[in-house]
Scaffold this motif. Structure first.
Motif, PDB file in Angstrom:
ATOM      1  N   GLN A   1       0.842  -1.199   0.000  1.00  0.00           N
ATOM      2  CA  GLN A   1       0.000   0.000   0.000  1.00  0.00           C
ATOM      3  C   GLN A   1       0.871   1.240   0.000  1.00  0.00           C
ATOM      4  N   LEU A   2       0.413   2.260  -0.705  1.00  0.00           N
ATOM      5  CA  LEU A   2       1.061   3.568  -0.671  1.00  0.00           C
ATOM      6  C   LEU A   2       0.156   4.487   0.126  1.00  0.00           C
TER       7      LEU A   2
ATOM      8  N   GLN B   1       4.617  -4.531  -6.471  1.00  0.00           N
ATOM      9  CA  GLN B   1       5.970  -4.492  -7.036  1.00  0.00           C
ATOM     10  C   GLN B   1       6.955  -5.028  -6.000  1.00  0.00           C
TER      11      GLN B   1
ATOM     12  N   THR C   1       1.741   9.790  -4.191  1.00  0.00           N
ATOM     13  CA  THR C   1       1.461   8.409  -4.591  1.00  0.00           C
ATOM     14  C   THR C   1       1.609   8.253  -6.096  1.00  0.00           C
ATOM     15  N   ASP C   2       1.105   9.221  -6.861  1.00  0.00           N
ATOM     16  CA  ASP C   2       1.268   9.182  -8.321  1.00  0.00           C
ATOM     17  C   ASP C   2       2.744   9.213  -8.693  1.00  0.00           C
TER      18      ASP C   2
ATOM     19  N   ARG D   1       4.434   5.896  -7.999  1.00  0.00           N
ATOM     20  CA  ARG D   1       4.094   4.898  -9.029  1.00  0.00           C
ATOM     21  C   ARG D   1       4.870   5.156 -10.309  1.00  0.00           C
ATOM     22  N   GLU D   2       5.066   6.414 -10.679  1.00  0.00           N
ATOM     23  CA  GLU D   2       5.861   6.738 -11.871  1.00  0.00           C
ATOM     24  C   GLU D   2       7.305   6.265 -11.705  1.00  0.00           C
TER      25      GLU D   2
ATOM     26  N   ILE E   1       5.220   3.948   2.594  1.00  0.00           N
ATOM     27  CA  ILE E   1       5.200   2.775   1.714  1.00  0.00           C
ATOM     28  C   ILE E   1       5.113   1.540   2.597  1.00  0.00           C
TER      29      ILE E   1
ATOM     30  N   PHE F   1       7.450   2.449  -7.710  1.00  0.00           N
ATOM     31  CA  PHE F   1       6.986   1.988  -6.395  1.00  0.00           C
ATOM     32  C   PHE F   1       5.479   1.727  -6.468  1.00  0.00           C
ATOM     33  N   CYS F   2       5.091   0.661  -7.156  1.00  0.00           N
ATOM     34  CA  CYS F   2       3.674   0.336  -7.361  1.00  0.00           C
ATOM     35  C   CYS F   2       3.265  -0.790  -6.418  1.00  0.00           C
ATOM     36  N   GLU F   3       1.970  -0.882  -6.143  1.00  0.00           N
ATOM     37  CA  GLU F   3       1.440  -1.971  -5.348  1.00  0.00           C
ATOM     38  C   GLU F   3       1.772  -3.298  -6.040  1.00  0.00           C
TER      39      GLU F   3
END
Length: 98
Positions: free
Chosen positions: A36-37, A56, A44-45, A48-49, A86, A52-54
């Motif tokens: 989770q972020l 991952q 958070t966006d 993810r860029e 994170i 650091f995505c869920e």
């Protein structure tokens, strides 16, 4: 608005739930899976860029001052404060991060 880590996840600097804890509390060398972020929407966006995505898998390489992580075969540095947002679960060390 900044989302804070739930108090039932972290109590007095220690993980209350051993399966999920902030990245900042993980030992260097550990491979983790992001669950989770909990940062602001903008941050958070941006995370993810950066990869650091869920779900991952990443490896924490160093936690001296800022945290250095291996994300998608790239070394990325983030602040310890950002790493608090994170939430991760440790994975067995035999897993490799792509």
């Amino acid at each position: 608005m900044n989302k804070r880590v739930s108090s039932d996840v972290v109590r007095e600097g220690e993980c209350a739930q051993p399966t999920v804890c902030p990245l900042s509390k993980v030992r260097a060398g550990t491979v983790v899976c992001i669950k989770q972020l909990a940062a602001s929407a903008e941050m958070t966006d941006r995370l993810r860029e950066m990869g650091f995505c869920e779900e991952q898998q990443i490896k924490l390489l160093s936690r001296e001052g800022n945290l250095i992580c291996l994300v998608c075969n790239a070394r990325l540095g983030i602040s310890a404060q950002l790493a608090e947002t994170i939430l991760v679960t440790p994975l067995p060390n035999r897993l490799k991060v792509a």
